[in-house]
Design a protein around this motif. Structure first.
Motif, PDB file in Angstrom:
ATOM      1  N   GLN A  69       0.735  -0.965   0.101  1.00 18.51           N
ATOM      2  CA  GLN A  69       0.028  -0.102   0.068  1.00 18.51           C
ATOM      3  C   GLN A  69       0.710   1.281  -0.157  1.00 18.51           C
ATOM      4  O   GLN A  69       0.380   2.395   0.010  1.00 18.51           O
ATOM      5  CB  GLN A  69      -0.797   0.173   1.195  1.00 18.51           C
ATOM      6  N   LEU A  83      -4.406   0.205   7.309  1.00 15.59           N
ATOM      7  CA  LEU A  83      -4.250  -0.461   6.022  1.00 15.59           C
ATOM      8  C   LEU A  83      -2.770  -0.554   5.472  1.00 15.59           C
ATOM      9  O   LEU A  83      -2.215  -1.382   4.635  1.00 15.59           O
ATOM     10  CB  LEU A  83      -4.906   0.280   4.900  1.00 15.59           C
ATOM     11  N   HIS A  90      -0.564  -3.960  13.032  1.00 11.65           N
ATOM     12  CA  HIS A  90      -1.638  -3.645  12.395  1.00 11.65           C
ATOM     13  C   HIS A  90      -2.621  -3.802  13.534  1.00 11.65           C
ATOM     14  O   HIS A  90      -3.653  -3.239  13.578  1.00 11.65           O
ATOM     15  CB  HIS A  90      -1.827  -4.648  11.131  1.00 11.65           C
ATOM     16  N   ARG A  94      -5.606  -1.506  14.589  1.00  7.78           N
ATOM     17  CA  ARG A  94      -7.271  -1.778  14.027  1.00  7.78           C
ATOM     18  C   ARG A  94      -8.172  -1.933  15.421  1.00  7.78           C
ATOM     19  O   ARG A  94      -9.318  -1.519  15.234  1.00  7.78           O
ATOM     20  CB  ARG A  94      -6.919  -3.128  13.284  1.00  7.78           C
ATOM     21  N   TYR A 145     -21.724   9.031   7.122  1.00  8.72           N
ATOM     22  CA  TYR A 145     -20.615   9.611   7.868  1.00  8.72           C
ATOM     23  C   TYR A 145     -21.236  10.802   8.756  1.00  8.72           C
ATOM     24  O   TYR A 145     -20.516  11.090   9.738  1.00  8.72           O
ATOM     25  CB  TYR A 145     -19.782  10.361   6.946  1.00  8.72           C
ATOM     26  N   GLY A 234     -13.446   4.503   2.489  1.00 10.26           N
ATOM     27  CA  GLY A 234     -14.813   4.182   2.517  1.00 10.26           C
ATOM     28  C   GLY A 234     -16.040   5.259   1.697  1.00 10.26           C
ATOM     29  O   GLY A 234     -17.045   4.705   1.340  1.00 10.26           O
ATOM     30  N   THR A 284      -6.527  -5.051  -4.792  1.00  7.56           N
ATOM     31  CA  THR A 284      -5.845  -4.316  -3.731  1.00  7.56           C
ATOM     32  C   THR A 284      -4.194  -4.893  -3.610  1.00  7.56           C
ATOM     33  O   THR A 284      -4.205  -6.045  -4.411  1.00  7.56           O
ATOM     34  CB  THR A 284      -6.027  -4.708  -2.194  1.00  7.56           C
ATOM     35  N   ARG A 286      -0.080  -5.862  -2.671  1.00 10.73           N
ATOM     36  CA  ARG A 286       0.552  -6.380  -1.659  1.00 10.73           C
ATOM     37  C   ARG A 286       2.081  -6.630  -2.384  1.00 10.73           C
ATOM     38  O   ARG A 286       2.030  -6.664  -3.420  1.00 10.73           O
ATOM     39  CB  ARG A 286       0.326  -8.086  -1.109  1.00 10.73           C
ATOM     40  N   HIS A 342      -6.901  -7.530   6.933  1.00 11.51           N
ATOM     41  CA  HIS A 342      -7.471  -6.254   6.630  1.00 11.51           C
ATOM     42  C   HIS A 342      -8.725  -6.034   6.246  1.00 11.51           C
ATOM     43  O   HIS A 342      -9.141  -5.307   5.448  1.00 11.51           O
ATOM     44  CB  HIS A 342      -6.399  -5.481   5.401  1.00 11.51           C
ATOM     45  N   CYS A 344     -12.376  -5.894   5.304  1.00 16.62           N
ATOM     46  CA  CYS A 344     -13.103  -4.230   5.473  1.00 16.62           C
ATOM     47  C   CYS A 344     -13.566  -4.172   6.866  1.00 16.62           C
ATOM     48  O   CYS A 344     -14.768  -4.943   7.448  1.00 16.62           O
ATOM     49  CB  CYS A 344     -14.317  -4.064   4.526  1.00 16.62           C
ATOM     50  N   ALA A 346     -15.782  -1.938   7.962  1.00 19.56           N
ATOM     51  CA  ALA A 346     -16.953  -1.279   7.789  1.00 19.56           C
ATOM     52  C   ALA A 346     -17.746  -2.359   7.240  1.00 19.56           C
ATOM     53  O   ALA A 346     -18.928  -1.947   6.796  1.00 19.56           O
ATOM     54  CB  ALA A 346     -16.718   0.038   7.158  1.00 19.56           C
TER      55      ALA A 346
HETATM   56  C1  HEM Z   1     -19.010  -0.898  -0.530  1.00 16.38           C
HETATM   57  C2  HEM Z   1     -18.283  -0.221   0.258  1.00 16.38           C
HETATM   58  C3  HEM Z   1     -16.863  -0.551   0.736  1.00 16.38           C
HETATM   59  C4  HEM Z   1     -15.910  -1.530   0.024  1.00 16.38           C
HETATM   60  C5  HEM Z   1     -16.436  -2.502  -1.196  1.00 16.38           C
HETATM   61  C6  HEM Z   1     -14.914  -1.994   0.804  1.00 16.38           C
HETATM   62  C7  HEM Z   1     -14.014  -3.007   0.709  1.00 16.38           C
HETATM   63  C8  HEM Z   1     -12.699  -2.957   1.276  1.00 16.38           C
HETATM   64  C9  HEM Z   1     -11.687  -3.719   1.144  1.00 16.38           C
HETATM   65  C10 HEM Z   1     -11.534  -4.722  -0.287  1.00 16.38           C
HETATM   66  C11 HEM Z   1     -10.680  -3.624   2.129  1.00 16.38           C
HETATM   67  C12 HEM Z   1      -9.239  -4.250   2.215  1.00 16.38           C
HETATM   68  C13 HEM Z   1      -8.441  -3.765   1.425  1.00 16.38           C
HETATM   69  C14 HEM Z   1      -7.110  -4.568   1.367  1.00 16.38           C
HETATM   70  O1  HEM Z   1      -6.894  -5.704   2.114  1.00 16.38           O
HETATM   71  O2  HEM Z   1      -5.859  -3.985   0.931  1.00 16.38           O
HETATM   72  C15 HEM Z   1     -11.176  -2.649   2.935  1.00 16.38           C
HETATM   73  C16 HEM Z   1     -10.661  -2.075   3.846  1.00 16.38           C
HETATM   74  C17 HEM Z   1     -11.205  -1.105   4.813  1.00 16.38           C
HETATM   75  N1  HEM Z   1     -12.256  -0.661   4.694  1.00 16.38           N
HETATM   76 FE1  HEM Z   1     -13.601  -0.797   3.418  1.00 16.38          FE
HETATM   77  N2  HEM Z   1     -14.811  -0.880   1.703  1.00 16.38           N
HETATM   78  C18 HEM Z   1     -15.990  -0.442   1.884  1.00 16.38           C
HETATM   79  C19 HEM Z   1     -16.651   0.824   2.536  1.00 16.38           C
HETATM   80  C20 HEM Z   1     -16.079   1.080   3.620  1.00 16.38           C
HETATM   81  C21 HEM Z   1     -16.336   2.197   4.457  1.00 16.38           C
HETATM   82  C22 HEM Z   1     -17.682   3.058   4.187  1.00 16.38           C
HETATM   83  C23 HEM Z   1     -15.327   2.354   5.549  1.00 16.38           C
HETATM   84  C24 HEM Z   1     -15.406   3.090   6.718  1.00 16.38           C
HETATM   85  C25 HEM Z   1     -16.386   4.048   7.086  1.00 16.38           C
HETATM   86  C26 HEM Z   1     -14.368   1.380   5.228  1.00 16.38           C
HETATM   87  C27 HEM Z   1     -13.133   1.287   5.999  1.00 16.38           C
HETATM   88  C28 HEM Z   1     -12.392   0.354   5.880  1.00 16.38           C
HETATM   89  C29 HEM Z   1     -11.161   0.295   6.663  1.00 16.38           C
HETATM   90  C30 HEM Z   1     -10.714   1.167   7.805  1.00 16.38           C
HETATM   91  C31 HEM Z   1     -10.343  -0.859   6.014  1.00 16.38           C
HETATM   92  C32 HEM Z   1      -8.989  -1.269   6.447  1.00 16.38           C
HETATM   93  C33 HEM Z   1      -8.908  -2.412   7.209  1.00 16.38           C
HETATM   94  C34 HEM Z   1      -7.522  -2.819   7.715  1.00 16.38           C
HETATM   95  O3  HEM Z   1      -6.638  -2.569   6.951  1.00 16.38           O
HETATM   96  O4  HEM Z   1      -7.485  -3.669   8.757  1.00 16.38           O
HETATM   97  N3  HEM Z   1     -14.753   0.614   4.098  1.00 16.38           N
HETATM   98  N4  HEM Z   1     -12.298  -2.241   2.450  1.00 16.38           N
END
Ligand code: HEM
Length: 397
Positions: A69, A83, A90, A94, A145, A234, A284, A286, A342, A344, A346
């Motif tokens: 990343q 992330l 991590h 988290r 939000y 997000g 995504t 790596r 990682h 999501c 949310a």
């Molecule tokens: C349809 C909507 C969403 C999709 C498809 C989505 C998808 C993803 C994906 C694929 C990852 C993993 C990325 C990785 O492994 O490199 C991720 C991580 C994350 N997402 Fe979402 N996301 C969505 C909405 C949101 C929203 C609304 C928020 C916050 C309000 C959010 C917060 C996060 C956070 C904080 C991570 C990092 C988790 C970590 O690194 O431990 N996401 N998301």
């Protein structure tokens, strides 16, 4: 290791080429079947497209998210975030994030979000065509939000403008000039969130943001990093998931009718199926820390790898009839929310929000139709998004 680089056949357009972005699925289907661990000479990235291999990339500690990343984090413009960190650090970043986005934090928001959705549907314009992206997806994401952060109504426009501008940071392949704008927008967003957090704590707001800010496990910069990531990672994917979902759903009239009657559990299954077919985050990154043997091929140490979630989500080894929309698909082990450490944070909030909106929308406007003709996909790679989706409400029930 593959010695002769495999090339896409002439009739398929590279998924990153401007002409290939509208419909990357045929190229990904070919790669998954013929070269599931593919070295892409143009981008110097390894594209991993099979479900089992993508799951390994996401879960196996030999794939570093911190290194993967780094390009997206763009130097020091963004605060430290979960992330861009590998275990064990991590986990430290988290765990407190659950105060903002964990099930216990977001469940109580449901009743307010239901009211927000009803108000949003009440406000849909009747004097012009409705755009599912601008009139539904974006205001819905901003309303979410507003509940998470306790944003005052008069600041929603400003917040949305900052969120949109900073979202450029999601796309790893934007041209340098736009990337520079994205960097400064991320700085402005952090500044705004810093000031807002101070005010929210002073006013004693009881919202998930103040629960996180009052927790002492993170420094102020780390806490702001979580907020910043929540917005940049997000806001736009959530906003865009609505247009993507309606584009898939509306042509399927029996599915529309079923969703109008769906209870909460059925609506959540439908949301997952819609995310499976058009994941807003299509891949995504790596980097391998050592040589890794995947089922579909071998990766050298230091390989820059993309786990192509959107290809994994249509893998016929895992999903029966993978290109078909089946709203009741269960189990549905799609990777649209990623996987492993990682995954999501949310996902519960996204499922809850979309499951509130979609049945209400199609229940209230049962004749709702999408546009005829080809969908208007935007050129950006992340998130996968429509520029607009004009819909005809067709009269209220
Ligand atoms: C349809 C909507 C969403 C999709 C498809 C989505 C998808 C993803 C994906 C694929 C990852 C993993 C990325 C990785 O492994 O490199 C991720 C991580 C994350 N997402 Fe979402 N996301 C969505 C909405 C949101 C929203 C609304 C928020 C916050 C309000 C959010 C917060 C996060 C956070 C904080 C991570 C990092 C988790 C970590 O690194 O431990 N996401 N998301």
């Amino acid at each position: 290791m593959t010695t002769t680089p495999v090339r896409l056949p002439e009739h398929l357009i590279h998924p990153f080429a401007p002409a290939g972005r509208a419909n990357p699925h045929p190229a990904y289907r070919w790669l998954r079947a013929n070269d599931p661990v593919h070295y892409d000479a143009a981008s110097r990235l390894w594209l991993v497209t099979a479900h089992a291999d993508c799951a390994t990339v996401l879960r196996d500690p030999r794939f570093s998210a911190a290194q993967g990343q780094r390009e997206r984090a763009r130097d020091d413009a963004l605060p430290p975030s979960m992330l861009t960190t590998d275990p064990p650090d991590h986990h430290r970043l988290r765990a407190p994030g659950a105060l903002l986005l964990g099930p216990a934090a977001v469940r109580p928001l449901g009743v307010h979000l239901a009211a927000d959705v009803d108000a949003l549907l009440d406000r849909l314009p009747t004097d012009r065509p409705v755009d599912a992206v601008a009139d539904l997806g974006r205001p819905l994401a901003t309303a979410v939000y507003a509940r998470l952060f306790g944003l005052p109504a008069e600041q929603l426009q400003r917040f949305e403008a900052l969120a949109r501008a900073a979202s450029v940071n999601l796309d790893p392949m934007v041209p340098p000039a736009r990337a520079a704008l994205g960097r400064s927008a991320a700085g402005a967003l952090t500044h705004y969130l810093d000031g807002h957090t101070t005010r929210a704590l002073l006013e004693g707001l009881r919202v998930p943001l103040t629960a996180l800010a009052a927790d002492d496990r993170l420094s102020r910069a780390e806490m702001l990093g979580v907020l910043n990531l929540a917005v940049i990672g997000g806001w736009q994917p959530l906003a865009e998931s609505i247009g993507n979902a309606l584009h898939l759903l509306l042509p399927d009239r029996p599915a529309v009718a079923r969703l109008a009657q769906a209870d909460e559990d059925a609506a959540r299954l439908a949301v997952d199926e819609l995310l499976r077919l058009e994941a807003p985050i299509p891949f995504t990154a790596r980097v391998t820390t050592e040589r890794v043997e995947l089922r579909g091929g071998e990766l050298p140490p230091g390989a820059r790898v993309l786990a192509v979630l959107t290809a994994a989500n249509r893998d016929p080894d895992v999903f029966t009839d993978p290109d078909a929309l089946r709203l009741d698909r269960n189990p549905n082990p799609h990777l649209g929310f990623g996987g492993g450490p990682h995954f999501c944070l949310a996902a519960p909030l996204v499922r809850q929000t979309a499951a509130l909106l979609l049945p209400r929308l199609v229940g209230r406007f049962p004749a709702l139709r999408g546009p005829a003709g080809a969908p208007d996909w935007d050129q950006c790679l992340v998130p996968r998004r429509l520029r607009a989706l004009p819909i005809d409400l067709g009269g209220e029930l």
